[in-house]
Design a protein around this motif. Structure first.
Motif, short mmCIF file in Angstrom:
data_model
loop_
_atom_site.label_atom_id
_atom_site.label_comp_id
_atom_site.label_asym_id
_atom_site.label_seq_id
_atom_site.Cartn_x
_atom_site.Cartn_y
_atom_site.Cartn_z
N THR A 73 125.60 155.23 -4.20
CA THR A 73 126.11 156.57 -4.74
C THR A 73 125.88 157.74 -4.03
O THR A 73 125.04 157.79 -3.19
N LEU A 74 127.20 158.38 -3.77
CA LEU A 74 126.81 159.74 -3.20
C LEU A 74 126.83 161.09 -3.70
O LEU A 74 126.68 161.29 -4.51
N ASP A 75 126.41 162.12 -3.28
CA ASP A 75 125.70 162.86 -3.59
C ASP A 75 126.72 164.40 -3.76
O ASP A 75 127.28 165.30 -2.69
N GLY A 76 127.79 164.23 -4.50
CA GLY A 76 128.92 164.88 -4.94
C GLY A 76 130.24 164.20 -4.12
O GLY A 76 129.96 163.35 -3.44
N ALA A 77 130.82 164.89 -3.91
CA ALA A 77 132.48 164.39 -3.53
C ALA A 77 132.02 164.19 -1.39
O ALA A 77 131.40 165.60 -1.35
N PRO A 78 132.46 163.47 -1.01
CA PRO A 78 132.20 163.87 0.74
C PRO A 78 132.93 164.77 1.22
O PRO A 78 133.65 164.25 0.90
N GLN A 79 132.73 165.32 2.17
CA GLN A 79 133.70 165.12 3.65
C GLN A 79 134.67 164.35 3.40
O GLN A 79 134.00 163.48 4.18
N GLY A 80 135.63 164.83 3.43
CA GLY A 80 137.06 163.91 4.22
C GLY A 80 138.30 164.08 3.49
O GLY A 80 138.74 165.03 2.99
N LYS A 81 139.34 163.26 3.82
CA LYS A 81 140.71 163.57 3.31
C LYS A 81 141.10 163.14 2.65
O LYS A 81 140.77 161.87 1.70
N SER A 82 141.71 163.19 0.92
CA SER A 82 142.05 162.07 -0.01
C SER A 82 143.00 161.82 0.46
O SER A 82 143.85 162.00 1.17
N MET A 83 142.64 160.79 0.07
CA MET A 83 143.32 159.65 0.25
C MET A 83 144.81 159.32 -1.00
O MET A 83 145.01 158.91 -1.21
N GLY A 84 144.77 160.06 -2.04
CA GLY A 84 145.13 159.76 -3.25
C GLY A 84 144.39 158.94 -4.46
O GLY A 84 142.90 159.16 -4.50
N TYR A 85 145.13 158.73 -5.26
CA TYR A 85 144.91 158.17 -6.39
C TYR A 85 145.37 157.27 -7.37
O TYR A 85 146.72 157.21 -7.05
N VAL A 86 144.50 156.19 -7.66
CA VAL A 86 146.07 155.21 -8.92
C VAL A 86 145.23 155.51 -10.38
O VAL A 86 144.14 155.73 -10.82
N LYS A 87 146.23 155.63 -10.92
CA LYS A 87 145.69 155.18 -12.21
C LYS A 87 145.99 154.15 -13.07
O LYS A 87 147.01 153.18 -12.71
N LEU A 88 145.39 153.59 -13.09
CA LEU A 88 144.97 151.57 -13.85
C LEU A 88 145.12 151.98 -15.76
O LEU A 88 144.40 153.08 -16.26
N GLY A 89 145.77 151.38 -15.76
CA GLY A 89 144.93 150.69 -17.23
C GLY A 89 145.53 148.94 -17.37
O GLY A 89 144.26 148.77 -16.57
N ARG A 90 144.95 148.84 -18.40
CA ARG A 90 144.63 147.57 -18.72
C ARG A 90 145.12 146.77 -18.14
O ARG A 90 146.07 146.20 -18.08
N GLY A 91 144.15 145.48 -17.55
CA GLY A 91 144.70 144.70 -16.97
C GLY A 91 144.98 145.12 -15.68
O GLY A 91 145.21 144.14 -14.48
N HIS A 92 144.87 145.99 -15.50
CA HIS A 92 145.32 146.81 -13.60
C HIS A 92 143.61 146.36 -12.67
O HIS A 92 142.57 146.45 -13.47
N GLN A 93 143.92 146.00 -11.32
CA GLN A 93 142.78 145.77 -10.94
C GLN A 93 143.58 146.76 -9.42
O GLN A 93 144.18 147.15 -8.72
N ALA A 94 142.73 147.36 -9.18
CA ALA A 94 142.16 148.24 -7.76
C ALA A 94 141.74 147.69 -6.77
O ALA A 94 140.65 147.18 -6.49
N ILE A 95 141.73 147.33 -5.55
CA ILE A 95 140.69 147.40 -4.07
C ILE A 95 139.90 149.20 -4.23
O ILE A 95 140.70 149.91 -4.46
N LEU A 96 139.08 148.92 -4.00
CA LEU A 96 138.19 150.00 -3.56
C LEU A 96 137.74 150.00 -2.11
O LEU A 96 136.69 149.14 -1.91
N PRO A 97 138.07 150.23 -1.27
CA PRO A 97 138.10 149.52 0.54
C PRO A 97 137.09 150.32 1.40
O PRO A 97 136.43 150.83 0.54
N ALA A 98 136.19 148.72 1.52
CA ALA A 98 135.45 149.53 2.29
C ALA A 98 135.36 150.73 2.57
O ALA A 98 136.09 150.84 3.61
N GLY A 99 134.13 151.70 3.09
CA GLY A 99 134.21 152.42 3.58
C GLY A 99 134.40 154.13 3.34
O GLY A 99 134.58 154.64 3.78
#
Ligand SMILES: [Fe+3]
Ligand SMILES: [Fe+3]
Lengths: 164, 332, 332, 164
Positions: free
Chosen positions: A105-131
């Protein structure tokens, strides 16, 4: 055609075990919707554990903390709609200790660049990439499962959730 | 008809039977033959020959899984007598070795083969014994009969291969999605929407999501897991299930099931003796472990989505067998 | 769809299921339900409910025999768990009572019913669960599927009755020959000639002969013996067999088989525990006893003619059970 | 279509028993053609015995003795062609003792009226009615089975004929 039946926070029908020999506990049988319905938002409740590897059931509701892990994780939305936001940290490997396992768990949003977002509904799978830092956001309650490794935020409460 | 000259070198087979058209195969001391309705397996024990018979459809469905899964983890019991045990490089073929009655009577028999040898024989059997119109991967409502004298073949059906996934299907360089496959008749009501991916410029290849339920709704096989996510040695292997698991799987490690839709009932039995242990009914959202000391066989009256969760950590069989690891994944 | 009002008085059934269309039946403490592929039987044991599942086709074929045979002699095991035992006037219905593992675990259950009550329930189950196009008496190649949601029925097929013969078919006042039935596809090569009967005037009704093989070649059912000669309590009950005997018959007396054509393989198991005892391969001309302490199940890859020989002497069950009679018919 | 296989004196293939537990003798397994091929003409060799009831295998060859029984018997021709001649005795019940069981051999053709004969081929079955004398006649060797009761002419030689 028979309808395909999925579960939801509102509606799930837990199965059962008929024991002929042995114990119901051997099967560590729980229901991810039941677990999520009784948990605080984003509690990472372990519902499956295979040595160090886990499946966690999370009640999605509002915004989660920002998380990160040193390895790939995966999320599947099992109920509701969930958006996942991603931030690439300015310093690679700065979010979770090198070679560490499990979700930090991080202490709030980290310093860095927004990579964007994904909108998931039921049955949708997303990767939570390393790092990479990620945050779940859910306008209404939903249910996630996360494939990861037992970590500092994993909560085990087998006695409360399993058929006995 | 398969020409003898096309048989792989290690495969020993007879000429086609004059009446049924099927070849008889030898593998070590085992003999496999089939006729219009049945497969018969013979082996030596106590100085004489013993035999066992299975319905041809059940046998072919079981052998198909054993091939497709590369002998899988641990024990693939075709039924209560016949099966294989994977030693990863070598495979045991056995009759009665994991059946308390056969064991007690001393009529059990086990022989070990190099994996390529047994694999070649099993594939040659399938090629010869699967008739035109029979698909051993399909649900009963989706296939013709396995029975009758030899007529044609169905090489396309039996040579489907399991898709290997490195991280997640649809990622660049990884396994494909199934958008070209039709939605299965029993999943016509499964939403076919895709997640919205809003990647910032430069991150298009890092963000990735897909509709897993849609992907599963387009599976053209039953009881044939394929990997959809890899977290180190933790493998999510979802699959779509209809009718009955053609084998009684005895795992050499703990395996987990998460029922994603509908319902499966599992018959659970002792891994070594076959004696019944439990019946586990799993409905959408249920998750349960299959301990390392049991075998399991599932029944799915409606096609359902099952997440099979496997642990590919090396050397697990030895660690469970030695007692270092408990067969039960959680103590509480 | 069967109307509730048409259910016999003693039969307890639910309304048709909204999804599958099938009714669920209660008989004593047993519950029988079916879905697209399976039949599930539930019973109470150790303060909770236990269940067992069979493929619907196998279940319906077994129950059909149990009905047609009037619960037959002794035990009609639908499979290794479920079955009936005939007490001639009363019938036991059991789950696990003749299965060593279920017995040892204490999850077996047995309940006795008056024959008319269990018969009425079994017939009502068949009427509701057998779909249009499925004939539980037929060989797999001769019938449509038993699977799927409820669609129509097949009352004509399930209400065939076993022919009662007083001395011999074709004698005046006795059961009819089968000249109106077509020759079965698998017996097209069986000679259809009839014996020449040269009776002197006045003896036309006393001399009698017929072609038994022709008669058998025109049987429209499988695994369903009917009497063709009666010598006091000695009954010849030939039958035509194809695919697999849908039950594992445990006789309460000695039974004999004479294989008249082709080949049947018999799996023989202990009557009480179900443990395997032997496999008996019988070819044309072979005759063998089935001892009184076993159960047997046959496999006939080609339709074959089998003479089942029964002994209807009263009180045999008690005499075998008490040990007065040896389970083995001949000592040598 | 697979051919239907019947046995014959000339050609039969005896089956087998694989014992898992118990003894082959328990099954009293023999073959009617093998038995007939090794027996003198019209020896009434018992191949099936269920308490007093029997099935006998007979080698048909030439003319048999005249037989009679006090109860119905039945014959099925399993190989060859066999004619059965019948005589109704002048005195009813004079051929076999009242209430006796099994087949009696008569001293030649009895006094009575010819009832006629039946010509049987393979697979044909005839009744041998109670109280009536009958004789088998076969131009060439054949095989009969007779359904009757153990009687004075029944021959038991299980040790010689059964799988062990
Ligand atoms: Fe498994
Ligand atoms: Fe029987």
């Amino acid at each position: 055609m028979q309808q395909t039946t999925f579960g939801s926070l509102e509606h799930f029908q837990k199965g059962s075990i008929e024991i002929i020999k042995g114990k119901a506990e051997h099967y560590a049988f729980s229901n991810i919707y039941e677990v999520a319905s009784g948990a605080p938002p984003y509690q990472k409740t372990v519902v499956g554990k295979n040595l160090k590897f886990v499946i966690e059931s999370l009640r999605a509701e509002g915004d989660s903390p920002w998380y990160a892990a040193a390895h790939d994780e995966f999320v599947v939305v099992m109920d509701g709609d969930v958006t996942v936001h991603y931030i690439k940290p300015d310093v690679a490997g700065s979010l979770a200790p090198a070679d560490s396992e499990g979700t930090y768990t991080l202490d709030g949003a980290p310093q860095g660049k927004s990579m964007g977002y994904v909108k998931l509904g039921r049955g949708h799978q997303a990767i939570l990439p390393a790092g990479v830092a990620y945050q779940f956001r859910a306008a209404k309650p939903g249910v996630l499962i996360v494939q990861t490794i037992l970590g500092p935020n994993s909560v085990e409460k087998w006695n409360d959730i399993c058929l006995q | 008809m398969m020409d003898m000259s096309t048989l792989p070198q290690n495969v020993r087979a007879s000429q086609p039977d004059a009446i049924t058209g099927y070849r008889t195969f030898q593998l070590g001391h085992f003999e496999f033959s089939r006729d219009a309705y049945f497969v018969t397996v013979k082996w030596p024990a106590q100085g004489t020959q013993h035999s066992h018979q299975m319905h041809a459809d059940a046998f072919l469905r079981a052998m198909m899984r054993d091939i497709a899964w590369g002998f899988f983890y641990g024990w693939v019991n075709f039924d209560e007598v016949l099966g294989t045990r994977n030693h990863y490089g070598k495979v045991d073929l056995y009759a009665g070795s994991f059946n308390a009655s056969y064991k007690a009577a001393g009529v059990d028999f086990l022989e070990q083969f190099d994996t390529p040898v047994i694999m070649a024989t099993f594939k040659a059997i399938m090629k010869d014994w699967v008739n035109e119109g029979f698909d051993p991967f399909a649900a009963p409502e989706e296939t013709g009969t396995a029975f009758g004298a030899k007529h044609g073949d169905n090489v396309a059906a039996i040579e489907r291969t399991r898709i290997a996934t490195k991280r997640m299907p649809g990622l660049e360089g990884d396994s494909p999605l199934r958008d070209d496959f039709p939605v299965n008749r029993q999943f016509n009501d499964v939403a076919q929407d895709e997640p919205e991916i809003h990647a910032e410029p430069g991150f298009e290849k890092e963000l990735h999501a897909f509709n897993l339920f849609k992907y599963l709704s387009r599976s053209d096989v039953t009881w044939n897991p394929s990997v959809t996510s890899v977290c180190k040695e933790s493998l999510f292997c979802p699959t779509t299930e209809e009718f009955v698991l053609p084998v009684f799987h005895g795992n050499d490690r703990v395996e987990w099931f998460l029922q994603m839709s509908d319902e499966i009932v599992w018959d659970v039995a002792d891994k070594n003796t076959g004696e019944p242990r439990a019946r586990v009914t799993m409905r959408a959202g249920d998750i349960a472990a299959m301990p390392a000391d049991i075998r399991h066989k599932g029944y799915s009256q409606k096609r359902s989505m099952l997440l099979v969760w496997e642990n590919a950590t090396p050397n697990l069989p030895k660690r469970y067998e030695s007692g270092e690891l408990s067969p039960y994944p959680v103590q509480f």
